[in-house]
Each structure stands twice: as structure tokens, then as C-alpha cells.
Design a protein around this motif. Structure first.
Motif, PDB file in Angstrom:
ATOM      1  N   GLU A 156       0.834  -1.208   0.000  1.00 22.04           N
ATOM      2  CA  GLU A 156       0.000   0.000   0.000  1.00 22.04           C
ATOM      3  C   GLU A 156       0.867   1.255   0.000  1.00 22.04           C
ATOM      4  O   GLU A 156       0.587   2.217  -0.724  1.00 22.04           O
ATOM      5  N   LEU A 157       1.919   1.254   0.815  1.00 23.58           N
ATOM      6  CA  LEU A 157       2.811   2.417   0.878  1.00 23.58           C
ATOM      7  C   LEU A 157       3.466   2.676  -0.474  1.00 23.58           C
ATOM      8  O   LEU A 157       3.508   3.819  -0.955  1.00 23.58           O
ATOM      9  N   LEU A 158       3.978   1.611  -1.096  1.00 25.46           N
ATOM     10  CA  LEU A 158       4.666   1.777  -2.382  1.00 25.46           C
ATOM     11  C   LEU A 158       3.687   2.221  -3.474  1.00 25.46           C
ATOM     12  O   LEU A 158       4.067   2.978  -4.377  1.00 25.46           O
ATOM     13  N   THR A 159       2.443   1.752  -3.383  1.00 23.12           N
ATOM     14  CA  THR A 159       1.438   2.206  -4.351  1.00 23.12           C
ATOM     15  C   THR A 159       1.187   3.699  -4.190  1.00 23.12           C
ATOM     16  O   THR A 159       1.072   4.435  -5.176  1.00 23.12           O
ATOM     17  N   LYS A 160       1.088   4.172  -2.952  1.00 16.81           N
ATOM     18  CA  LYS A 160       0.891   5.600  -2.697  1.00 16.81           C
ATOM     19  C   LYS A 160       2.064   6.415  -3.223  1.00 16.81           C
ATOM     20  O   LYS A 160       1.876   7.463  -3.860  1.00 16.81           O
ATOM     21  N   VAL A 161       3.264   5.921  -2.988  1.00 15.96           N
ATOM     22  CA  VAL A 161       4.463   6.625  -3.469  1.00 15.96           C
ATOM     23  C   VAL A 161       4.480   6.670  -5.000  1.00 15.96           C
ATOM     24  O   VAL A 161       4.794   7.705  -5.600  1.00 15.96           O
ATOM     25  N   ALA A 162       4.120   5.531  -5.642  1.00 13.73           N
ATOM     26  CA  ALA A 162       4.080   5.478  -7.111  1.00 13.73           C
ATOM     27  C   ALA A 162       3.033   6.454  -7.655  1.00 13.73           C
ATOM     28  O   ALA A 162       3.257   7.119  -8.674  1.00 13.73           O
ATOM     29  N   ASN A 163       1.884   6.563  -6.975  1.00 11.17           N
ATOM     30  CA  ASN A 163       0.846   7.510  -7.401  1.00 11.17           C
ATOM     31  C   ASN A 163       1.326   8.946  -7.296  1.00 11.17           C
ATOM     32  O   ASN A 163       1.063   9.776  -8.178  1.00 11.17           O
ATOM     33  N   ILE A 164       2.027   9.248  -6.228  1.00 11.46           N
ATOM     34  CA  ILE A 164       2.572  10.605  -6.071  1.00 11.46           C
ATOM     35  C   ILE A 164       3.575  10.887  -7.180  1.00 11.46           C
ATOM     36  O   ILE A 164       3.589  11.984  -7.758  1.00 11.46           O
ATOM     37  N   PHE A 165       4.424   9.890  -7.488  1.00 10.16           N
ATOM     38  CA  PHE A 165       5.398  10.045  -8.575  1.00 10.16           C
ATOM     39  C   PHE A 165       4.696  10.417  -9.879  1.00 10.16           C
ATOM     40  O   PHE A 165       5.105  11.358 -10.576  1.00 10.16           O
TER      41      PHE A 165
END
Length: 707
Positions: free
Chosen positions: A291-300
Motif C-alpha cells: 500500500e505504501l509503495l502504491t501511494k508513493v508510485a501515485n505521487i510520482f
């Protein structure tokens, strides 16, 4: 409980029914437009993957052949995979609806249109779009509609909404336009070299009609619509957003300014990989880490999106350093493939199409087994997009929606300049092989396809070129881009493709990712596209100015002439015996399936079209056919061959398929006891026609011919 709603729309009734059919679907609408009936349903899954990087929307357009009173062909006798028309119809519904779903909505949605009855004067595709929008709007599925579409034609200078089949045949515009109440959001058009001003007027005319359909939908939604589903969202804190943005914004800005596509993409991938690695905390549970990495990827992705738009709109700098109206470097070539009938290569920047034209007999046309009135077509354009064209591995197999859609757009553009069957009696197939892609490969296919047609000797009415326009918005500011590349398409708001000749537009396609665009933006985009199209046409003209006068030596030559339609059966013969004999003898082959066998098309109107690479074989075939249908003139003298000798006379063949009897009393001036004393099989003799008797038998006289 069944509810019915009616609208008198431009002289035709639209009847909407709800509450009787498909009641277990989350939204169900039956639309009657004339005698066209379409059932549109929508279903939403409650299972959701918030970590998915796409919205799982499926739009289907199911053609049922019973809707037009047909039984499917083949052995199975049931509908199989979707026809190309069904695929294009599904895309036409998907394109205006997809941008209107919330960006963070990730529940799977399926919209299914079942075509139950078709009245050719009332488009089932337009009916299905209306039903899809309304079914979604009255359901619990989150959707920022409604949306609607119409077809626009123009006959004798007058615009028509949803023209009939007869009006469409006379129309110089075939436009499908859809949108919301505020703006247009999808365009698909073919046109016979129509000006930009006229096309813009047609678009606006269509949008006014769309507003009427949306108002009708809004009244229905107000009465039977249900409360929208409060869908789960992936919540991203402002703290994390600011933290990640500060880490990557500068690096993304630098990467987006790199001109080379592969280098730019590699740098962006590197930034993303490093970022995800930084936030990979092994102490977290697997689900928490994902979930954290998905959020980071979305921000990217959001940062990349905003930085890109700022560079283009605020700084007026494009990804590869071009001016906003500048086309990438162009290069062309023809005759790359020695044995094909026509070939051409068109390269625009990092997009490259190799197009090949093949000419065949009219009998090789494509048979269409669908709901339309057309059962065949003689001009075909196929588009192939292999994964190596973008430096990737991927799936290979049957063409997908992209290939079918891009091929249909190219076909529509070039079809406007293809000569008629009477002018050029060939089936024509163009295949575009995309060898490299960085935006607008469909328009490169049109340019390369046009050159390959001219190289093949197809007498097209005028050269055609295509260009893709883009739109980048930032608040109230916007920038229109000429010749967009992949990144500008991916991160931009519009993909607006315009193809045409120097005289006007032949095809148009527009998809947008925002709710709609204004008349002013459309006007500016069309004007910029016109200027770019003329530049490309000049480059094409330097390579090949006009169609070649002769087709390739490897292409079939053709001869056309007309016979009495009543004589076609004589040319075919019993069980095809005569036409088979002609083909085998003229071609000097042992089977009609031989690659070297002459091809003969016999049309119902009496036209005979002969194809072969050897003109002598064509001439021989024509003479043999003409012999079969030649009429024997009473009183005229002919040279014939004795084919049979009997006690009562002999039979003489004047030409293949035509025999007559020379009675023993007409064999010579003197009395003849035995015909075999005068003639034998194989002898060539002169005879005079005495005409036909009451039973239709031809009588000949050697005695009369000897006078």
C-alpha cells in the motif's frame, strides 16, 4: 415496476423503458429508436483493488444477427468473436464515457449493450451510447455524466442529425460526435475533402442536438436514479505527498527535458525505481508495504504530470525542444520491396510506418457478416503494432481494439480518395507495419499508405496526409501542440487526429481525458492541423507526386468488357464446365487454383473483368469468352472445325461452345452418299449459317458457302 419515457427527437421518437428487463443488473435501460432496440446494462463489482494502477472498465457491444433477420454463417451457426464493427462501436462508447468516471474509482465496471433489433435508418451504435450513459447514470455507479452522441451528415449544404441510409449515401460528411451538456469530448468522422470551417460548424451543430438528449436523460435520472455508491479510496496524506514531491520534483523536471525518447524514459524509470527502493521498509507487513509503495508510485505519477504541464504551458517548452507548431523531421521512401505491388516508408521523428499495397480481383473482396447493409468491401487497410516498435516485449496474436481502431481510421481517411470500382476494378489492401512508434502511428500509416497506393498505380483522387494534435491545460491556460509524441499524448488532455488532402478533411478522430473542450480550442486545433498537413503533403509530393500510370509488373493487369447478362450462364456452363475450360486453356495450367491461372469475375450486370499479370493471357481469355457469347448471324460465312461425323451429316464447331449441323444434303454441290467421304473430324471447312430451327438448333451449309 416498468416506467416509460418518450422524446420526440428531430422528428423521430426515442422511447426509454426501465423496470421490466434485466432487473438484477445495477442499471438497465431499454432504448427504442424507431425500430432499433438496444438493451444497455451496467454492473459494478463491490470487490475493489485500490492498489491497481488502472480503472477496470469493460464496454461490450454485442451484435445479434437475429436483429436484422440473419442466421450466422459457418458450421456453428452462432455469433462468435466480435466483428470489427462491434469492436469499433464498443470503443466509440468507451471513449466518451471513460473520462467521466472519478479518477480514484477502482471498482470493476462492465457495461454491456445487446443489440436486439436494427432499423438501418436509426443507428444502433448511437442508441447504445445513449443507453450506456443512462443506465450508468441511474445506477449506484459513480459517474459524472450524462453523455450522449449523434451522427451528423450534410446533404446539399444542409446539416442533418442522424441521417438515414439514403441521406448518408448523398452526404459529404459522416460525423459521429459525443459530449456532455458543456462540451464535446469525442469525435469520429469521415468526409469528402471538407473545409475546417464546415467541419467545425458540423461539430457545433451536433453538440446542440446532444444537449437535447442530455436534457432528456437528466429528467429520467431525476425520477428513477438511485444514490451513488460511496466507493473506497486510497487515502494519501498531505505529509507523504509533500515529502515525496520534494525528493523527486527537481529530478523529474530534468528528466522531462531530455530530448531522446529512450533516454528520457530510462531516466524516469530510474528515478521511480530509486524512489520505491527508498520507501521499501522491510519491517512493514507485506500488505502495508504494498500500500505504501502504491501511494508513493501515485505521487510520482502526479508530480510527473504536473511538472510536464508546467514546462509546456508556462514555459512553452516541449519535451524534445520543438516549437508548439513544429513537426518532427520527416523522411520518405518508396519501392523498398521489389515483389510487392506498391510499398512506401514514412518516418516522422521516432514514428515509422512501412505500408504495402496489394491489388487483387474484385472477387477477393472482404465479406462482412454483420448488422450493416454493406455485405462486402473492396478497400481494406490493416494496421499492425508489434511490441518491438517501442522496444518492448509483449503479447502477439489476434489484433486488439487498438489495431482495429487505428486501421479503421486510416481506412476511412484513404477511402475518400480511392477510385470507384468502374474506374479501377480491383480489390485493394493496404497493410501498415509500425516499425517504430513515439506518437501518432495511425497518421504515419495514412501518409505511408497514400504513397504506397500511388507507387502501386492506384489512381487516387489526391494525396492524403495526417497529423495528430495535442492539448495541455493548466488552470485556464492551454497550449495546442502539433505532431504530438507519446509522452505528450500520455500526459496530455487531447489526442486530435486530422487527415486530409490539400483541399479539405477526409477523416477526423478526437479523444480527450478532460470533461470537454470548447469551440475556440477546436477551431485553433483544426487551423494548426491544416497548416501541418500541407507541410507533410509537400514532403510526400517530393517523393512521389502522382500515381503511376501503370501497375507493377507483378500486379494483375485487368480488362473489362460487357456481355448480355443472359449469356453469363453460357460462359459459366453446366456445373462451371465452360468457364473452367476457358481458364485452363487460356492460362495453360491444369487447375483453376493454380497461382498462374487467370481470374475471371462475372458480374450480374454483364460486366466481365479478367485479371492476370500476362496481357496475352488476358487477351486470349477475353476472346474465348467473347466467342461463347457471340451470336451467329444468318447468311454469314464462317470457318469452323468438324467435331463429329454422322450418317446424316457432320457437326461443326464455329468457336468454343457453338456448334451447328451440316446436313448431308448441304455438304457439297453434288450428291453425297456418305459424309465421311467428304469430311473427317478435325477438318477446317467454310460454312454458311442458315439460322436456327424451331427447336433452337443451328443449321449450317457447306454447299451454300462454296458458291
Amino acid at each position: 415496476m416498468k416506467k416509460t419515457f418518450e422524446l420526440d427527437f428531430r422528428g423521430r421518437k426515442i422511447i426509454v423503458e426501465n423496470g421490466e428487463l434485466a432487473k438484477q443488473a445495477h442499471g438497465s435501460i431499454l432504448v427504442r429508436y424507431g425500430d432499433t432496440v438496444v438493451l444497455s446494462t451496467v454492473v459494478m463489482s463491490k470487490n475493489v483493488n485500490l492498489l491497481a494502477d488502472f480503472f477496470p472498465l469493460m464496454v461490450l457491444y454485442n451484435e445479434k444477427l437475429y436483429s436484422v433477420g440473419k442466421i450466422p454463417g459457418g458450421f456453428i451457426k452462432r455469433e462468435g468473436r466480435p466483428t470489427e464493427n462491434a469492436t469499433l462501436a464498443a470503443r466509440m462508447i468507451d471513449r466518451p464515457m471513460r473520462p467521466l468516471f472519478p479518477e480514484d474509482f477502482k471498482n470493476e465496471v462492465q457495461i454491456v449493450n445487446t443489440v436486439l433489433s436494427v432499423d438501418q435508418d436509426n443507428s444502433p451504435e448511437i442508441t447504445a451510447l445513449f443507453g450506456s450513459s443512462l443506465a450508468t447514470c441511474i445506477s449506484q455507479v459513480p459517474f459524472n455524466g450524462p453523455v450522449a452522441g449523434v451522427k451528423v451528415g450534410r446533404v446539399d449544404g444542409k446539416f442533418i442529425i442522424n441521417p438515414t441510409v439514403e441521406e448518408t449515401e448523398k452526404s459529404d460528411i459522416d460525423l459521429t460526435v459525443s459530449g456532455t451538456k458543456e462540451a464535446i469530448n469525442m469525435v469520429e468522422a469521415g468526409a469528402k475533402e471538407v473545409s475546417e470551417e464546415d467541419m467545425l460548424e458540423a461539430l457545433m451543430f451536433g453538440h446542440e442536438a446532444i444537449k437535447e438528449l442530455i436534457e432528456f436523460q437528466e429528467k429520467i435520472i431525476e425520477e428513477i436514479g438511485v444514490e451513488k455508491y460511496d466507493y473506497p479510496k486510497l487515502e494519501i496524506s498531505l505529509e507523504l505527498t509533500n515529502e515525496v514531491t520534494d525528493l523527486i520534483k527537481y529530478d523529474i523536471d530534468k528528466a522531462l527535458r531530455i530530448k531522446d525518447k529512450l533516454e528520457k524514459y530510462a531516466k524516469l524509470d530510474e528515478i521511480k525505481e530509486n524512489l520505491l527502493e527508498k520507501y521499501t521498509d522491510e519491517s512493514l507487513k507485506e500488505d502495508e508495504l504494498k500500500e505504501l509503495l502504491t501511494k508513493v508510485a501515485n505521487i510520482f505519477e502526479n508530480v510527473k504530470y504536473e511538472v510536464f504541464r508546467n514546462i509546456v504551458v508556462k514555459e512553452k517548452i516541449r519535451a524534445d525542444g520543438r516549437k508548439m507548431t513544429e513537426i518532427r523531421p520527416l523522411s520518405t521512401a518508396i519501392d523498398l520491396l521489389p515483389r510487392t505491388h506498391g510499398s512506401a516508408l514514412f518516418t516522422r521523428g521516432e514514428t515509422q510506418s512501412l505500408s504495402v499495397t496489394t491489388l487483387g480481383a474484385l472477387g477477393e473482396h472482404q465479406i462482412l457478416d454483420g448488422l450493416g447493409i454493406e455485405d462486402s468491401k473492396r478497400f481494406i487497410l490493416h494496421y499492425n503494432f508489434p511490441q518491438f516498435s517501442v522496444g518492448e516485449t509483449g503479447r502477439y496474436g489476434a489484433p486488439g481494439r487498438r489495431e482495429i481502431g487505428h486501421g479503421a481510421l486510416g481506412e476511412r481517411a484513404l477511402l475518400q480518395v480511392i477510385p470507384s470500382e468502374e474506374e479501377f476494378p480491383y480489390t485493394i489492401r493496404v497493410v501498415s507495419e509500425i516499425l517504430e512508434s513515439n506518437g501518432s502511428s495511425s497518421q504515419a500509416s495514412i501518409c505511408a499508405g497514400c504513397m504506397s497506393l500511388m507507387a502501386a498505380g492506384v489512381p487516387i483522387k489526391a494525396p492524403v496526409a495526417g497529423i495528430a494534435m495535442g492539448l495541455i491545460t493548466s488552470g485556464d491556460d492551454y497550449t495546442i501542440l502539433t505532431d504530438i509524441q507519446g509522452l505528450e499524448d500520455h500526459l496530455g488532455d487531447m489526442d486530435f487526429k486530422v487527415a486530409g488532402t490539400k483541399n479539405g478533411i477526409c477523416a477526423l478522430q478526437m479523444d480527450i481525458k478532460i470533461k470537454g473542450i470548447t469551440k475556440q480550442i477546436l477551431k485553433e486545433a483544426l487551423a494548426q492541423a491544416h497548416k501541418a498537413r500541407l507541410e507533410i503533403l509537400k514532403v510526400i509530393a517530393k517523393q512521389i507526386k502522382e500515381p503511376r500510370k501503370e501497375v507493377s509488373k507483378y500486379a494483375p493487369k485487368t480488362m473489362t468488357f460487357t456481355i448480355d447478362p443472359n449469356k453469363i450462364k453460357d460462359v459459366i456452363g453446366k456445373g462451371g464446365e465452360m468457364i473452367t475450360k476457358i481458364i485452363l486453356e487460356a492460362s495453360n495450367v491444369t487447375a483453376v487454383t493454380d497461382i498462374n491461372a487467370v481470374k475471371v469475375d462475372l458480374e450480374d450486370d454483364g460486366r466481365v473483368i479478367i485479371y492476370h499479370t500476362d496481357k496475352d493471357i488476358i487477351e486470349k481469355t477475353a476472346n474465348m469468352i467473347k466467342d461463347v457469347v457471340r451470336e451467329v448471324e444468318t447468311g454469314k460465312i464462317y470457318t469452323g472445325k468438324v467435331v463429329k461425323v454422322e450418317d446424316f451429316g457432320c457437326f461443326v464447331e464455329l468457336w468454343p461452345g457453338v456448334e451447328g449441323l451440316v446436313h448431308v444434303s448441304h455438304l457439297a454441290k453434288e450428291r453425297v452418299e456418305k459424309p465421311s467421304d467428304v469430311v473427317k473430324v478435325g477438318d477446317e471447312i467454310i460454312v454458311k449459317s442458315l439460322g436456327y430451327d424451331k427447336k433452337g438448333r443451328l443449321n449450317l451449309s457447306r454447299k451454300e458457302a462454296l458458291k
